[in-house]
Design an enzyme around this catalytic site. Structure first.
Site, PDB file in Angstrom:
ATOM      1  CE1 TYR A 156      -3.814   2.378   0.886  1.00 62.92           C
ATOM      2  CE2 TYR A 156      -2.279   3.280   2.485  1.00 62.92           C
ATOM      3  CZ  TYR A 156      -3.454   3.372   1.776  1.00 62.92           C
ATOM      4  OH  TYR A 156      -4.282   4.468   1.938  1.00 62.92           O
ATOM      5  CE  LYS A 160      -3.493   5.391  -1.370  1.00 60.61           C
ATOM      6  NZ  LYS A 160      -4.562   6.020  -2.156  1.00 60.61           N
TER       7      LYS A 160
END
Ligand code: NAP
Length: 251
Positions: A156, A160
């Site tokens: 994740y 990002k």
């Protein structure tokens, strides 16, 4: 920062931060196109109803943002309905927790596909429209996870960080066309996704303690910064990534 006759597309708008942004921008005078996956039909209709009750126009455009064909159809639906698209908020995102050693390859792929590739595909489909009008405001929802992160979120965090790197270069490419591109990096926000970090009271407490303002965020806390980047007041700001986290990552 009120806008009139402005249109915006918000992805992943059926709940959480996306719904708050859609409603917050409608309150500020925008007509709002709402995207999510079709399984969120009822929730999305509810958000649309609230926007119509404010006297703003709205259109629902289902698409999985990681699928190019669906994204292109979504952008066409919105452009046909509104005539033009001033701003986009790439908010759709997923988090599937897992430590690196045992992380399943398909989890890595899904998270990268929605968070990073999805952002790219939506922008690629929109750019010709924004360039033709020499105007655009792109706001990508990244995360403090992309700067700092936490165990079980390496993929994740990578997705990002990719969104932020992508946005910095995008800003350099499209500035000449009157388009700005910035990232908003939420901290720990109480949503269905945020609960991954918050279900355990000890973990929740430790995040609260790490936050200078000593509270967990609400989706509404993210709206003002998004509205600012989408507005003309932010016309000389581009390629930036701003933390909206109550003071966890200080930079
Ligand atoms: P959320 O409550 O899980 O909502 C995300 C929405 O995006 C859901 O409606 C989801 O639909 C939709 N979505 C997922 N995959 C999609 C796809 N492929 N195409 C279109 N829509 C899709 O999450 P949230 O907490 O509001 O997060 C919103 C954004 O903020 C995300 O980008 C997230 O990474 C970022 N963020 C959140 C936090 C936090 O603490 N909550 C912190 C930092 C950053 P389904 O449920 O049907 O998949």
């Amino acid at each position: 920062m009120r806008s009139s006759n402005r249109t915006v597309l918000v992805t992943g708008a059926s709940r959480g931060i996306g719904a708050a942004i859609a409603l917050g921008l409608a309150r500020r005078g925008y007509d709002v196109a709402l995207n999510d996956i079709e399984r969120q039909k009822d929730a999305l209709s509810d958000v649309a109803g609230q926007i119509e009750a404010m006297g703003r126009r709205t259109v629902i455009a289902f698409a999985d943002v990681s699928r190019k064909g669906e994204v292109e159809a979504m952008v066409k639906t919105v452009a046909d309905s509104f005539g033009h698209i001033d701003a986009v908020v790439n908010n759709a995102g997923i988090l599937i927790a897992g430590e690196v050693e045992g992380l399943r390859e398909e989890y890595w792929d899904s998270v990268m596909d929605v968070n990073a590739k999805g952002t790219f595909l939506v922008i690629q489909a929109l750019l010709p429209l924004m360039k033709a009008r020499k105007y655009g405001r792109i706001v990508n929802i990244a995360s403090i996870g992309g700067k700092h992160g936490a165990p079980s979120q390496a993929h994740y965090s990578a997705s990002k960080a990719a969104v932020m790197g992508f946005t910095r270069v995008l800003a350099q490419e499209v500035g000449v066309d009157g388009i700005t591109a910035n990232c908003v990096c939420p901290g720990i926000i109480l949503t269905d996704m945020g609960r991954v970090n918050l279900d355990d009271p000890e973990v929740r407490n430790s995040w609260q303690e790490k936050t200078a303002i000593r509270r967990i965020g609400d989706p509404e806390d993210v709206v003002g910064t998004v509205a600012f980047f989408a507005s003309d007041d932010a016309g000389f700001i581009t390629g930036q990534s701003l933390n909206v986290d109550g003071g966890i990552v200080l930079s």
